[in-house]
Design a protein around this motif. Structure first.
Motif, mmCIF file in Angstrom:
data_model
loop_
_atom_site.group_PDB
_atom_site.id
_atom_site.type_symbol
_atom_site.label_atom_id
_atom_site.label_comp_id
_atom_site.label_asym_id
_atom_site.label_seq_id
_atom_site.Cartn_x
_atom_site.Cartn_y
_atom_site.Cartn_z
ATOM 1 N N GLU A 229 46.290 38.755 47.277
ATOM 2 C CA GLU A 229 46.876 37.413 47.275
ATOM 3 C C GLU A 229 47.451 37.117 45.906
ATOM 4 O OE1 GLU A 229 44.328 34.316 48.662
ATOM 5 O OE2 GLU A 229 43.447 35.645 50.168
ATOM 6 N N ARG A 230 48.304 36.121 45.864
ATOM 7 C CA ARG A 230 49.007 35.773 44.633
ATOM 8 C C ARG A 230 48.045 35.555 43.467
ATOM 9 N NH1 ARG A 230 54.202 34.710 44.211
ATOM 10 N NH2 ARG A 230 54.810 33.486 42.389
ATOM 11 N N LYS A 231 46.936 34.889 43.775
ATOM 12 C CA LYS A 231 46.020 34.546 42.683
ATOM 13 C C LYS A 231 45.301 35.787 42.108
ATOM 14 C CE LYS A 231 41.937 32.967 45.376
ATOM 15 N NZ LYS A 231 42.010 33.848 46.462
ATOM 16 N N GLU A 232 45.357 36.900 42.856
ATOM 17 C CA GLU A 232 44.683 38.115 42.363
ATOM 18 C C GLU A 232 45.604 39.008 41.532
ATOM 19 O OE1 GLU A 232 41.798 39.687 45.635
ATOM 20 O OE2 GLU A 232 43.289 38.332 46.499
ATOM 21 N N ILE A 233 46.881 38.666 41.481
ATOM 22 C CA ILE A 233 47.837 39.516 40.758
ATOM 23 C C ILE A 233 47.481 39.657 39.272
ATOM 24 C CG2 ILE A 233 50.259 39.611 39.984
ATOM 25 C CD1 ILE A 233 51.024 38.877 42.848
ATOM 26 N N PRO A 234 47.094 38.579 38.585
ATOM 27 C CA PRO A 234 46.739 38.756 37.162
ATOM 28 C C PRO A 234 45.605 39.759 36.955
ATOM 29 C CG PRO A 234 47.043 36.445 37.650
ATOM 30 C CD PRO A 234 47.096 37.158 38.965
ATOM 31 N N ALA A 235 44.589 39.723 37.845
ATOM 32 C CA ALA A 235 43.456 40.653 37.695
ATOM 33 C C ALA A 235 43.909 42.095 37.925
ATOM 34 C CB ALA A 235 42.353 40.282 38.675
ATOM 35 N N LEU A 236 44.805 42.277 38.888
ATOM 36 C CA LEU A 236 45.295 43.628 39.172
ATOM 37 C C LEU A 236 46.184 44.120 38.016
ATOM 38 C CD1 LEU A 236 45.150 45.823 41.243
ATOM 39 C CD2 LEU A 236 46.933 44.700 42.566
ATOM 40 N N ALA A 237 47.014 43.222 37.523
ATOM 41 C CA ALA A 237 47.890 43.577 36.389
ATOM 42 C C ALA A 237 47.050 43.941 35.170
ATOM 43 C CB ALA A 237 48.830 42.407 36.068
ATOM 44 N N ALA A 238 46.000 43.166 34.914
ATOM 45 C CA ALA A 238 45.140 43.424 33.749
ATOM 46 C C ALA A 238 44.417 44.753 33.915
ATOM 47 C CB ALA A 238 44.130 42.291 33.576
ATOM 48 N N SER A 239 43.979 45.050 35.139
ATOM 49 C CA SER A 239 43.266 46.311 35.387
ATOM 50 C C SER A 239 44.201 47.499 35.191
ATOM 51 C CB SER A 239 42.699 46.331 36.806
ATOM 52 O OG SER A 239 41.893 45.196 37.008
ATOM 53 N N PHE A 240 45.432 47.356 35.661
ATOM 54 C CA PHE A 240 46.418 48.424 35.475
ATOM 55 C C PHE A 240 46.698 48.624 33.976
ATOM 56 C CE2 PHE A 240 50.898 49.091 34.436
ATOM 57 C CZ PHE A 240 51.048 50.407 34.869
ATOM 58 N N GLN A 241 46.927 47.528 33.293
ATOM 59 C CA GLN A 241 47.222 47.595 31.850
ATOM 60 C C GLN A 241 46.075 48.307 31.113
ATOM 61 O OE1 GLN A 241 49.163 44.341 29.207
ATOM 62 N NE2 GLN A 241 46.998 43.913 29.147
ATOM 63 N N GLU A 242 44.843 47.968 31.501
ATOM 64 C CA GLU A 242 43.665 48.554 30.858
ATOM 65 C C GLU A 242 43.608 50.066 31.097
ATOM 66 O OE1 GLU A 242 42.308 46.231 29.022
ATOM 67 O OE2 GLU A 242 41.069 47.798 28.132
ATOM 68 N N ALA A 243 43.954 50.484 32.304
ATOM 69 C CA ALA A 243 43.914 51.924 32.621
ATOM 70 C C ALA A 243 44.956 52.681 31.781
ATOM 71 C CB ALA A 243 44.169 52.136 34.114
ATOM 72 N N VAL A 244 46.147 52.119 31.644
ATOM 73 C CA VAL A 244 47.190 52.784 30.841
ATOM 74 C C VAL A 244 46.764 52.829 29.374
ATOM 75 C CG1 VAL A 244 49.599 52.686 30.058
ATOM 76 C CG2 VAL A 244 49.039 52.057 32.407
ATOM 77 N N VAL A 245 46.287 51.700 28.884
ATOM 78 C CA VAL A 245 45.892 51.601 27.476
ATOM 79 C C VAL A 245 44.774 52.598 27.168
ATOM 80 C CG1 VAL A 245 44.722 50.070 25.827
ATOM 81 C CG2 VAL A 245 46.690 49.233 27.139
ATOM 82 N N ASP A 246 43.774 52.639 28.041
ATOM 83 C CA ASP A 246 42.636 53.544 27.832
ATOM 84 C C ASP A 246 43.121 54.993 27.750
ATOM 85 O OD1 ASP A 246 40.072 54.479 27.603
ATOM 86 O OD2 ASP A 246 39.591 54.318 29.733
ATOM 87 N N THR A 247 44.013 55.361 28.662
ATOM 88 C CA THR A 247 44.506 56.740 28.688
ATOM 89 C C THR A 247 45.277 57.071 27.415
ATOM 90 O OG1 THR A 247 44.756 56.444 31.071
ATOM 91 C CG2 THR A 247 45.776 58.389 30.119
ATOM 92 N N LEU A 248 46.178 56.177 27.019
ATOM 93 C CA LEU A 248 47.007 56.439 25.834
ATOM 94 C C LEU A 248 46.147 56.552 24.576
ATOM 95 C CD1 LEU A 248 50.032 54.016 26.485
ATOM 96 C CD2 LEU A 248 50.019 56.511 26.727
ATOM 97 N N VAL A 249 45.208 55.616 24.438
ATOM 98 C CA VAL A 249 44.382 55.598 23.222
ATOM 99 C C VAL A 249 43.481 56.837 23.188
ATOM 100 C CG1 VAL A 249 42.624 54.325 21.923
ATOM 101 C CG2 VAL A 249 44.452 53.072 23.076
ATOM 102 N N THR A 250 42.849 57.145 24.332
ATOM 103 C CA THR A 250 41.925 58.295 24.367
ATOM 104 C C THR A 250 42.630 59.584 23.956
ATOM 105 O OG1 THR A 250 40.671 57.220 26.121
ATOM 106 C CG2 THR A 250 40.329 59.585 25.859
#
Ligand code: KG4
Ligand code: ZN
Length: 327
Positions: A229-250
């Protein structure tokens, strides 16, 4: 030495004058981005046409802002690749013409090298070597070991989508605007924790390669299964961002450790991401160099800076727009 830098590899028509590789005298960026938001991606034909309209006014503006005349520049530097061929041609042919008219040297610059040198703009610090250089943009995700100017040992890179491309594609999936990176960063709002644990492909592989296409598919599947749902998009976006960031930094930290390096350079459009900057600062005990967000995305100043530190003029006839693999 004052160098005119020209960057037209994609949708930006960017011209700048930089003195001695670090002092920005002018930095003009005009972009055809608004024309591409409807399609959710760059249309090369439109980008190239817009380059032809913007190049001369941007040149005029760059010289005016720097308060110099064309014949006062000491060299003309231009991105020759990688990038969109039609867009690149506009910058390359303009640079050749200017070099011919003024009899000033013409210095071709690889776009990724340009991004790396953005890190030393607006500082008085000398470039530090050795370093690990992570270039993360819409078209590239690469890790280099740099031992000096012009010395790039490629340690690894993406096997499929670039990190910026993943941001753009996931943003589209979530109904956010183009370019996706800033849109995802905005909705993720920095405060949001990782709600969905998304995969980090190749995180523990023995090499320095990346893969982001599976992560994008995981977001698509999750969105479809859960009928997000629309209200869950920020949580999904944040989770995606976190996965990319974690991979790049690691992976960058692993490269720094393996090469016993104390300096990491972060560059390319994705380096503008605040969460990525924070994570590097939190997790790396050495020095992180990252340009301001406006110098992390495409600009002419980075091209002039790279040309200053790798001053290697070429005859007009040998300079063509090119896929531009690193030397
Ligand atoms: O370096 P750049 O301006 O152009 C290329 O050489 O590709 O990078 C553009 C890429 C786009 O994919 C865009 O979504 C991403 O950089 N980007 C970001 C952010 N700002 C731009 N990605 C994540 N967070 C940002 N704040
Ligand atoms: Zn770029």
């Amino acid at each position: 030495m004052k160098i005119l830098g020209i960057e037209t590899s994609c949708d930006e028509t960017a011209l700048a004058v930089v003195e001695d590789g670090q002092k920005i005298l002018s930095n003009i960026v005009s972009s055809s981005l608004p024309l591409h938001t409807k399609t959710g991606g760059i249309i090369p034909e439109i980008a190239a046409r817009e380059q032809t309209k913007a190049i001369i006014p941007s040149l005029q503006a760059a010289l005016e802002e720097a308060r110099i005349k064309l014949d006062q520049v000491d060299a003309v530097a231009v991105t020759y690749g990688p990038g969109l061929i039609g867009s690149l041609l506009v910058g390359v042919e303009t640079a050749k013409t200017l070099s011919y008219l003024t009899s000033k040297p013409l210095v071709p610059v690889n776009h990724l090298v340009g991004h790396i040198y953005a890190n030393w703009l607006e500082t008085t610090e000398e470039p530090q070597f050795p370093n690990i250089s992570l270039v993360v943009s819409g078209g590239h995700t690469e890790i280099y070991f740099m031992e000096g100017h012009g010395s790039f040992l490629r340690l690894g890179g993406t096997r499929d989508d670039a990190a910026g491309e993943a941001f753009d594609k996931v943003a589209r999936l979530l109904g956010l605007t183009y370019p996706g990176g800033p849109a995802i960063q905005k909705v993720a709002n920095l405060k949001l924790k990782e709600t969905y644990h998304l995969p980090r492909p190749m995180l523990n592989s023995p090499d320095f390669d990346f893969s982001f296409s599976g992560l994008k598919t995981a977001v698509a599947n999750l969105a479809a299964e859960n009928k997000i749902e629309r209200k869950e998009i920020p949580a999904l976006a944040a989770s995606f961002q976190e996965a990319v960031v974690d991979t790049l930094v690691t992976k960058a930290l692993k490269a720094a450790k393996e090469r016993s390096v104390q300096t990491i350079l972060l560059s390319g459009g994705v380096a503008a991401n605040q969460r990525l900057r924070e994570a590097f600062k939190d997790r790396f005990t050495g020095k992180i160099l990252v340009a301001s967000p406006s110098l992390s995305v495409d600009n002419g100043a980075m091209v002039a800076a790279a040309a200053h530190f790798n001053f290697d003029p070429k005859p007009w006839s040998s300079v063509t727009s090119d896929p531009g693999l690193l030397p």
